[in-house]
Structure formats: C-alpha cells, structure tokens
Design a protein around this motif. Structure first.
Motif, PDB file in Angstrom:
ATOM      1  N   SER A   1      47.033  37.765  42.734  1.00 24.20           N
ATOM      2  CA  SER A   1      45.958  36.855  43.135  1.00 24.20           C
ATOM      3  C   SER A   1      44.891  36.738  42.051  1.00 24.20           C
ATOM      4  CB  SER A   1      45.307  37.342  44.434  1.00 24.20           C
ATOM      5  OG  SER A   1      46.230  37.303  45.485  1.00 24.20           O
ATOM      6  N   LEU A   2      44.511  37.872  41.474  1.00 29.36           N
ATOM      7  CA  LEU A   2      43.529  37.843  40.395  1.00 29.36           C
ATOM      8  C   LEU A   2      44.072  37.100  39.181  1.00 29.36           C
ATOM      9  CD1 LEU A   2      42.074  41.473  40.588  1.00 29.36           C
ATOM     10  CD2 LEU A   2      40.989  39.354  41.352  1.00 29.36           C
ATOM     11  N   GLY A   3      45.342  37.293  38.897  1.00 25.12           N
ATOM     12  CA  GLY A   3      45.978  36.583  37.787  1.00 25.12           C
ATOM     13  C   GLY A   3      45.971  35.081  37.998  1.00 25.12           C
ATOM     14  N   ARG A   4      46.245  34.648  39.217  1.00 21.29           N
ATOM     15  CA  ARG A   4      46.222  33.206  39.513  1.00 21.29           C
ATOM     16  C   ARG A   4      44.835  32.615  39.278  1.00 21.29           C
ATOM     17  NH1 ARG A   4      49.989  30.160  42.939  1.00 21.29           N
ATOM     18  NH2 ARG A   4      51.836  31.406  43.172  1.00 21.29           N
ATOM     19  N   ILE A   5      43.829  33.319  39.736  1.00 20.15           N
ATOM     20  CA  ILE A   5      42.449  32.835  39.548  1.00 20.15           C
ATOM     21  C   ILE A   5      42.134  32.699  38.066  1.00 20.15           C
ATOM     22  CG2 ILE A   5      40.013  33.435  39.842  1.00 20.15           C
ATOM     23  CD1 ILE A   5      40.896  34.808  42.493  1.00 20.15           C
ATOM     24  N   GLU A   6      42.452  33.730  37.306  1.00 16.29           N
ATOM     25  CA  GLU A   6      42.143  33.694  35.883  1.00 16.29           C
ATOM     26  C   GLU A   6      43.011  32.690  35.129  1.00 16.29           C
ATOM     27  OE1 GLU A   6      41.483  37.411  33.945  1.00 16.29           O
ATOM     28  OE2 GLU A   6      40.357  38.194  35.632  1.00 16.29           O
ATOM     29  N   GLY A   7      44.236  32.469  35.598  1.00 13.23           N
ATOM     30  CA  GLY A   7      45.086  31.445  34.996  1.00 13.23           C
ATOM     31  C   GLY A   7      44.520  30.053  35.210  1.00 13.23           C
ATOM     32  N   LEU A   8      44.014  29.797  36.407  1.00 12.33           N
ATOM     33  CA  LEU A   8      43.375  28.507  36.692  1.00 12.33           C
ATOM     34  C   LEU A   8      42.174  28.285  35.782  1.00 12.33           C
ATOM     35  CD1 LEU A   8      43.523  28.513  40.588  1.00 12.33           C
ATOM     36  CD2 LEU A   8      44.584  26.823  39.101  1.00 12.33           C
ATOM     37  N   GLU A   9      41.376  29.326  35.617  1.00 13.03           N
ATOM     38  CA  GLU A   9      40.188  29.227  34.766  1.00 13.03           C
ATOM     39  C   GLU A   9      40.563  29.077  33.293  1.00 13.03           C
ATOM     40  OE1 GLU A   9      37.984  32.731  35.770  1.00 13.03           O
ATOM     41  OE2 GLU A   9      37.259  31.866  37.647  1.00 13.03           O
TER      42      GLU A   9
END
Length: 90
Positions: A24-32
């Motif tokens: 989940s944290l990876g997805r957020i940072e990937g979006l950013e």
C-alpha cells in the motif's frame, strides 16, 4: 499460551499484514513519483515496465523500500498513474 501451530498461523498472518502494508505504501509513493517522471520514463511505464532509477532510496512514509511487496506496490502505483494521467497500453 499458544501451541506451535497457533504461533505459526499468527506469524503467517503478521507477515501477510506486513506485506499488504508495504504494498500500500509503495502504491502511494508510485503514484506520487509518476508526477516527476520524464517523457522517456513515462514511455517506459506506458509499456508496463518500471525504470529502476525511479525506485527511491528511502521512503517518505517510512516504508521498507527493499521489501518485495513495496517494490511491487511502487510499480503498480506507477502503472495506475499512467492509466489515469497518461496513456498506458492496457
């Protein structure tokens, strides 16, 4: 006290929770991260690949950046952004 089977089940559940959290944290940072990509990098992402130079050295949110689930989530976050913002081949 827990017996050996209960302890193993608990450990497996905790590992699953950790992996889900890291993804989940990876997805957020990937979006950013997608917002700061170059046109060349966006082209690579559009074909479903992840430029290795985009993977961060450290996480703003305190994620374990070398965790396999984080890296998977980061790549998925980039692809989600490409589908939403850019033109990704689906």
């Amino acid at each position: 006290m827990m017996n050996k089977e209960q302890q193993q089940a608990r450990d497996k559940h905790l590992a699953w929770d950790e992996a889900r959290h890291q993804e989940s944290l990876g997805r957020i940072e990937g979006l950013e991260a997608y917002e700061n990509t170059t046109a060349k990098q966006r082209g690579i992402i559009a074909f479903g690949m992840t430029p290795v130079e985009l993977f961060p050295e450290e996480s703003y949110y305190g994620a374990k950046v070398n965790h396999p689930a984080y890296r998977k989530g980061f790549a998925l976050g980039l692809m989600d952004a490409a589908k939403t913002i850019g033109k990704m081949i689906a």
